[in-house]
Design an enzyme around this catalytic site. Sequence first.
Site, PDB file in Angstrom:
ATOM      1  N   ASP A  95      -7.773  18.795 -14.677  1.00  0.00           N
ATOM      2  CA  ASP A  95      -7.829  17.669 -15.472  1.00  0.00           C
ATOM      3  C   ASP A  95      -7.484  17.525 -16.511  1.00  0.00           C
ATOM      4  O   ASP A  95      -7.938  17.821 -17.712  1.00  0.00           O
ATOM      5  CB  ASP A  95      -9.983  17.332 -15.183  1.00  0.00           C
ATOM      6  CG  ASP A  95     -10.147  15.591 -15.476  1.00  0.00           C
ATOM      7  OD1 ASP A  95      -9.230  15.250 -16.269  1.00  0.00           O
ATOM      8  OD2 ASP A  95     -10.485  15.015 -15.020  1.00  0.00           O
ATOM      9  N   LYS A 116      -8.654   5.969 -19.342  1.00  0.00           N
ATOM     10  CA  LYS A 116      -9.018   6.586 -21.112  1.00  0.00           C
ATOM     11  C   LYS A 116      -7.827   6.166 -21.203  1.00  0.00           C
ATOM     12  O   LYS A 116      -7.600   5.149 -21.553  1.00  0.00           O
ATOM     13  CB  LYS A 116      -9.825   8.426 -20.286  1.00  0.00           C
ATOM     14  CG  LYS A 116     -10.575   7.818 -18.914  1.00  0.00           C
ATOM     15  CD  LYS A 116     -12.058   7.239 -19.387  1.00  0.00           C
ATOM     16  CE  LYS A 116     -12.742   6.960 -18.645  1.00  0.00           C
ATOM     17  NZ  LYS A 116     -12.649   8.692 -17.357  1.00  0.00           N
ATOM     18  N   TYR A 154     -17.384  16.613 -15.989  1.00  0.00           N
ATOM     19  CA  TYR A 154     -17.331  15.882 -15.705  1.00  0.00           C
ATOM     20  C   TYR A 154     -18.690  15.084 -14.873  1.00  0.00           C
ATOM     21  O   TYR A 154     -17.869  15.113 -13.582  1.00  0.00           O
ATOM     22  CB  TYR A 154     -15.695  14.861 -15.799  1.00  0.00           C
ATOM     23  CG  TYR A 154     -15.993  13.245 -14.915  1.00  0.00           C
ATOM     24  CD1 TYR A 154     -16.336  12.407 -16.758  1.00  0.00           C
ATOM     25  CD2 TYR A 154     -16.358  12.428 -13.371  1.00  0.00           C
ATOM     26  CE1 TYR A 154     -16.988  10.801 -16.382  1.00  0.00           C
ATOM     27  CE2 TYR A 154     -16.175  10.699 -13.794  1.00  0.00           C
ATOM     28  CZ  TYR A 154     -16.854  10.358 -15.192  1.00  0.00           C
ATOM     29  OH  TYR A 154     -16.949   8.924 -14.680  1.00  0.00           O
ATOM     30  N   ARG A 213       0.653  -1.085  -0.239  1.00  0.00           N
ATOM     31  CA  ARG A 213      -0.161  -0.283  -0.137  1.00  0.00           C
ATOM     32  C   ARG A 213       0.840   1.361   0.186  1.00  0.00           C
ATOM     33  O   ARG A 213       0.425   2.222  -0.607  1.00  0.00           O
ATOM     34  CB  ARG A 213      -1.169   0.001   1.202  1.00  0.00           C
ATOM     35  CG  ARG A 213      -1.979   1.693   1.474  1.00  0.00           C
ATOM     36  CD  ARG A 213      -2.634   1.465   2.211  1.00  0.00           C
ATOM     37  NE  ARG A 213      -2.419   0.523   3.717  1.00  0.00           N
ATOM     38  CZ  ARG A 213      -2.074   0.769   4.640  1.00  0.00           C
ATOM     39  NH1 ARG A 213      -1.312   1.633   4.442  1.00  0.00           N
ATOM     40  NH2 ARG A 213      -1.684  -0.014   5.518  1.00  0.00           N
TER      41      ARG A 213
END
Length: 403
Positions: free
Chosen positions: A184, A209, A111, A58
């Site tokens: 973004d 994406k 978004y 982690r």
Amino acid sequence: MTNNDTHDWSTAGFATRAIHAGQDPDAATGAVVPPIYQVSTYKQDGVGNLRGGYEYSRSGNPTRTALEDALAAVEGGERAFAFSSGLAAEDVLLRAVCTPGSHVVMPDDAYGGTYRLIARVHGPWGVEHTPADMCDAGAVAAAVRPGQTRVVWVETPSNPLLGVADIAALAKVAHDAGAILVVDNTFATPALQTPLALGADVVVHSTTKYIGGHSDVVGGAVVVGAGIELPAGAAGPTGTTSVADAVGFYQNAAGAVAGPFDAWLTLRGLKTLDVRMQRHSQNAMEIAQLLAAHPKVTQVIYPGLPEHEQHIVAASQMRAFGGMISFRTGSLDSALQVVDRTKVFTLAESLGGVESLIEHPGKMTHASVAGSALEVPDDLVRVSVGIEDVADLRADLEQALDG
Ligand SMILES: *Cc1c(COP(=O)(O)O)cnc(C)c1O
């Protein structure tokens, strides 16, 4: 160590950095691609004596480190952090910078998931927000609250209306108000646009994406520019004033990290980002021109068309115009018919993969913003133009429009 085992790639070109930065041959075996370290924990050579700083996956994993170093290199940032999704990345950034009473200025066509995160997850914890038209720096200047606004958040091009915001102008507005500018960069990708070089402080990505690029992995990233400090009054969790250190703390403390296989797939995608974005952009330009000339299309929104409202800004800050196009058909029914009839363009949410996708934002990706300031027109169709043969894409859209 010979040859390119440890090379400084920072001055290399974009495609070279995407292929090599963070991805030196494996020290133990010479493997030319970073291995998938599918492992949770690491042997310590005596208590606290870690090999390469790794103690638990982690907190750190070599495959994830390779991706993070590569992402920092392609965006020109100081540090990057990889997450299990774009929204996990955004969530950690907001936690790192905002506290109850903070204010965020966000796009009025963000978004949908970003809007939901800011309004419905962070909102109840006391983070206020104002939607603004990011294409109008004056409107953003009117929306900021100096001293209270910690973040000006921009998507450019935006999803799904493909508005283009002037990054350098918004950086000035944000900084004058004591806030940081977050971009973004999911739609443009660093192959086409590097916001940190234009004055932005932080870049976020849905690597799901274009960076992943093959519709086979969900992921996200935060990339922080060199020496970026938290806004005045924001105390970092560890007393730090550094945005990167605060993001690193929350990445480990909240734990939504990218797993080793996901990091490896994303890195594999990143290597071909440059050639893919060139082809996406070429195909999209042709499709945009086809749509613009079609009698059943009432409006085409593509930053590469001279009639796009912010075409000049787009041309000045982007190296090409990307693979996303939105268009209007005049009615809800005709929009639904078009998305139903295509055969090469697959009806699906998401974007940025090698295959072409088509969707109806009002009923699909942006259904969560219905009734809000972010609602989109109901005759809007969004296409993610893939890298197939453009003749097949043209023929498919023509038959879908002609019915
Ligand atoms: C998809 C998307 C996100 C969210 O990313 P996930 O990986 O789906 O969590 C954020 N911003 C933009 C512009 C997106 O397209």
